[in-house]
Write a protein that holds these residues in place. Structure first.
Motif, PDB file in Angstrom:
ATOM      1  N   CYS A  46       0.855  -1.185   0.000  1.00 54.96           N
ATOM      2  CA  CYS A  46       0.000   0.000   0.000  1.00 54.96           C
ATOM      3  C   CYS A  46       0.894   1.239   0.000  1.00 54.96           C
ATOM      4  O   CYS A  46       1.877   1.301   0.740  1.00 54.96           O
ATOM      5  CB  CYS A  46      -0.919  -0.002   1.223  1.00 54.96           C
ATOM      6  SG  CYS A  46      -1.963   1.466   1.357  1.00 54.96           S
ATOM      7  N   GLY A  48       0.219   4.055   1.143  1.00 55.02           N
ATOM      8  CA  GLY A  48      -0.061   4.891   2.311  1.00 55.02           C
ATOM      9  C   GLY A  48       0.294   4.153   3.586  1.00 55.02           C
ATOM     10  O   GLY A  48       0.775   3.013   3.563  1.00 55.02           O
ATOM     11  N   ASP A  49       0.045   4.798   4.727  1.00 59.40           N
ATOM     12  CA  ASP A  49       0.380   4.195   6.019  1.00 59.40           C
ATOM     13  C   ASP A  49      -0.670   3.194   6.478  1.00 59.40           C
ATOM     14  O   ASP A  49      -0.398   2.375   7.357  1.00 59.40           O
ATOM     15  CB  ASP A  49       0.527   5.290   7.089  1.00 59.40           C
ATOM     16  CG  ASP A  49       1.689   6.243   6.782  1.00 59.40           C
ATOM     17  OD1 ASP A  49       2.663   5.769   6.161  1.00 59.40           O
ATOM     18  OD2 ASP A  49       1.608   7.426   7.154  1.00 59.40           O
ATOM     19  N   SER A  50      -1.879   3.268   5.917  1.00 58.19           N
ATOM     20  CA  SER A  50      -2.970   2.386   6.341  1.00 58.19           C
ATOM     21  C   SER A  50      -3.143   1.248   5.337  1.00 58.19           C
ATOM     22  O   SER A  50      -2.314   1.058   4.447  1.00 58.19           O
ATOM     23  CB  SER A  50      -4.264   3.201   6.459  1.00 58.19           C
ATOM     24  OG  SER A  50      -4.520   3.903   5.256  1.00 58.19           O
ATOM     25  N   ASP A  51      -4.243   0.519   5.485  1.00 60.98           N
ATOM     26  CA  ASP A  51      -4.519  -0.542   4.520  1.00 60.98           C
ATOM     27  C   ASP A  51      -5.004   0.074   3.198  1.00 60.98           C
ATOM     28  O   ASP A  51      -5.335   1.259   3.129  1.00 60.98           O
ATOM     29  CB  ASP A  51      -5.574  -1.502   5.065  1.00 60.98           C
ATOM     30  CG  ASP A  51      -6.923  -0.843   5.267  1.00 60.98           C
ATOM     31  OD1 ASP A  51      -7.756  -0.894   4.355  1.00 60.98           O
ATOM     32  OD2 ASP A  51      -7.123  -0.250   6.348  1.00 60.98           O
ATOM     33  N   LYS A  53      -7.720  -0.147   1.334  1.00 63.19           N
ATOM     34  CA  LYS A  53      -9.058   0.441   1.235  1.00 63.19           C
ATOM     35  C   LYS A  53      -9.140   1.793   1.958  1.00 63.19           C
ATOM     36  O   LYS A  53      -9.718   2.755   1.442  1.00 63.19           O
ATOM     37  CB  LYS A  53     -10.102  -0.520   1.815  1.00 63.19           C
ATOM     38  CG  LYS A  53     -11.527  -0.031   1.657  1.00 63.19           C
ATOM     39  CD  LYS A  53     -12.520  -1.071   2.178  1.00 63.19           C
ATOM     40  CE  LYS A  53     -13.956  -0.582   2.042  1.00 63.19           C
ATOM     41  NZ  LYS A  53     -14.932  -1.590   2.546  1.00 63.19           N
ATOM     42  N   THR A  54      -8.551   1.853   3.141  1.00 60.12           N
ATOM     43  CA  THR A  54      -8.562   3.110   3.906  1.00 60.12           C
ATOM     44  C   THR A  54      -7.772   4.193   3.187  1.00 60.12           C
ATOM     45  O   THR A  54      -8.180   5.355   3.139  1.00 60.12           O
ATOM     46  CB  THR A  54      -7.976   2.887   5.312  1.00 60.12           C
ATOM     47  OG1 THR A  54      -8.721   1.865   5.975  1.00 60.12           O
ATOM     48  CG2 THR A  54      -8.035   4.173   6.135  1.00 60.12           C
ATOM     49  N   HIS A  55      -6.643   3.810   2.596  1.00 60.63           N
ATOM     50  CA  HIS A  55      -5.826   4.781   1.864  1.00 60.63           C
ATOM     51  C   HIS A  55      -6.586   5.324   0.657  1.00 60.63           C
ATOM     52  O   HIS A  55      -6.512   6.515   0.352  1.00 60.63           O
ATOM     53  CB  HIS A  55      -4.524   4.118   1.417  1.00 60.63           C
ATOM     54  CG  HIS A  55      -3.559   5.051   0.729  1.00 60.63           C
ATOM     55  ND1 HIS A  55      -3.162   6.251   1.275  1.00 60.63           N
ATOM     56  CD2 HIS A  55      -2.935   4.966  -0.488  1.00 60.63           C
ATOM     57  CE1 HIS A  55      -2.329   6.866   0.446  1.00 60.63           C
ATOM     58  NE2 HIS A  55      -2.185   6.106  -0.629  1.00 60.63           N
ATOM     59  N   LYS A  57      -9.873   5.656   0.425  1.00 58.65           N
ATOM     60  CA  LYS A  57     -10.887   6.588   0.929  1.00 58.65           C
ATOM     61  C   LYS A  57     -10.264   7.929   1.306  1.00 58.65           C
ATOM     62  O   LYS A  57     -10.838   8.991   1.044  1.00 58.65           O
ATOM     63  CB  LYS A  57     -11.612   5.977   2.127  1.00 58.65           C
ATOM     64  CG  LYS A  57     -12.523   4.822   1.766  1.00 58.65           C
ATOM     65  CD  LYS A  57     -13.280   4.311   2.980  1.00 58.65           C
ATOM     66  CE  LYS A  57     -14.271   3.218   2.597  1.00 58.65           C
ATOM     67  NZ  LYS A  57     -15.016   2.699   3.779  1.00 58.65           N
ATOM     68  N   ASN A  58      -9.080   7.870   1.935  1.00 62.53           N
ATOM     69  CA  ASN A  58      -8.399   9.115   2.323  1.00 62.53           C
ATOM     70  C   ASN A  58      -8.012   9.947   1.099  1.00 62.53           C
ATOM     71  O   ASN A  58      -8.186  11.167   1.080  1.00 62.53           O
ATOM     72  CB  ASN A  58      -7.153   8.802   3.156  1.00 62.53           C
ATOM     73  CG  ASN A  58      -7.497   8.225   4.519  1.00 62.53           C
ATOM     74  OD1 ASN A  58      -8.608   8.419   5.026  1.00 62.53           O
ATOM     75  ND2 ASN A  58      -6.557   7.519   5.131  1.00 62.53           N
TER      76      ASN A  58
END
Length: 372
Positions: A46, A48-51, A53-55, A57-58
């Motif tokens: 990923c 981003g720092d998150s998973d 799907k969360t990345h 959305k961000n």
């Protein structure tokens, strides 16, 4: 020897189809086409720092803040580029310890894809848990070259291998449909030549692993769709239908509860409705005799507010007693401010008339009564 192809098939989705990313991450309760014992071999990255799907959305929120008109409710918000690899050649890369190199090549591919076309890279996930399964007897009947295309499926409940899988190895590369440098979406600028060049770009980074460039499609998109893709799309649509059906059931249950409550209310007032109907008939028959009293009775907003009175009147009707005194007695406690005000006005008018009459009695010249 046959060619070891790598190819790319890109599809685009609206934000309402974010369930596609759940499929990529194996977040669904039932992951169609995947073999659970092999899912642990999947790997990805990923940006981003998150998973993943969360990345996504961000980044989508960030894009909407940057340009409110670029990605609207009906816009395609992300693309899923399925990177397809010859399973035998990919297995060879993994066996040669080149997993990290494959991962880095995918990162580099996605970064250059962004530089060329503007799409914001979100992340990728390699699926090594999908494919065609056969049992042990079928596997034994294959020649040695064909057997090389299959790997054993581990099963903790079996003492020896009973199933083999011909893996459908692929990766899902997820991009946001937004160019943060130009602050606009990217899909509308893509042309047929751009999609062809993206195949060349994938081959550029995976040629060193022994992969050949995938051939140009000679069939329609519908014909080109393989079984795995078709089943996955059906699963996504089925999940969406189940969710919508669940919402509809909740709404129907809520309405049903309201109907039941309403029916219970009606049942509680069944007797009252009977009395109210008899009162109504009595009122209209009595209206000519006592119009003022009846008009006040008719002005009452709800029958249930004088249920006790209704019972008394009904008893009086059935016993054929004099109804007038009972009706007057029952209406007394229900007098409101307006009725009392009328009574006060009547008393004041009576006093005023009496005063005027007395003045006339002792006057030498009678005059017309203009105050009445």
């Amino acid at each position: 020897m046959g060619k070891k192809y790598c190819a790319m098939n890109t599809k685009y989705y609206k934000n309402s189809n974010v369930g596609e990313i759940d499929h990529v991450l194996r977040n669904m309760a039932i992951n169609v086409n995947s073999i659970e014992s092999l899912t642990k071999n999947n790997f990805g990255f990923c940006f981003g720092d998150s998973d993943l799907k969360t990345h996504y959305k961000n980044k989508l929120d960030q894009a909407k803040k940057a340009n409110k008109l670029a990605l609207q409710s009906n816009s395609n918000t992300f693309i899923d580029s399925v990177l397809i690899f010859d399973s035998v050649q990919f297995e060879k890369c993994l066996n040669d310890g080149k997993k990290d190199e494959v991962e880095q090549a995918t990162k580099d591919f996605m970064q250059e894809y962004k530089n060329l076309y503007g799409f914001e890279p979100i992340g990728f996930e390699f699926h090594l848990d999908e494919g065609t399964k056969i049992d042990f007897d079928t596997y034994e009947k294959l020649d040695i070259e064909e057997q090389k295309k299959y790997v054993a499926v581990e099963n903790d409940n079996e003492a020896f291998t009973t199933e083999y899988i011909k893996r459908n190895i692929h990766a899902h590369a997820i991009f946001l449909n937004y160019d943060f440098q130009k602050n606009k979406s990217c899909l509308r600028n893509m042309r047929k030549k751009d999609w062809e060049n993206s195949q060349d770009l994938l081959h550029k980074y995976f040629e060193k692993f022994g992969f050949d460039r995938g051939e140009k499609k000679k069939t329609s998109k519908k014909d080109h769709k393989n079984k795995a893709e078709f089943v996955r799309e059906l699963a996504l649509k089925n999940n969406e239908l189940v969710e919508n059906h669940s919402k509809n059931l909740q709404e129907k249950n809520y309405l049903l509860d309201q109907i039941i409550d309403h029916q219970n209310d009606l049942n509680r007032f069944d007797d009252l409705a009977l009395y109210a109907e008899k009162i109504k008939k009595f009122i209209f028959s009595f209206k000519e005799k006592n119009p003022k009293l009846i008009s006040k009775l008719l002005a009452m907003p709800r029958a249930e507010q004088f249920k006790d009175m209704a019972l008394s009147i009904y008893d009086a009707l059935t016993k054929k007693t004099d109804i007038a005194p009972i009706l007057i007695e029952e209406i007394k406690p229900l007098k409101n401010d307006e009725i009392q005000k009328i009574e006060v006005d009547v008393e004041a008018k009576k006093k005023r008339i009496k005063k005027i009459n007395n003045r006339r009695k002792y006057s030498n010249k009678p005059r017309p009564n203009k105050d009445i």
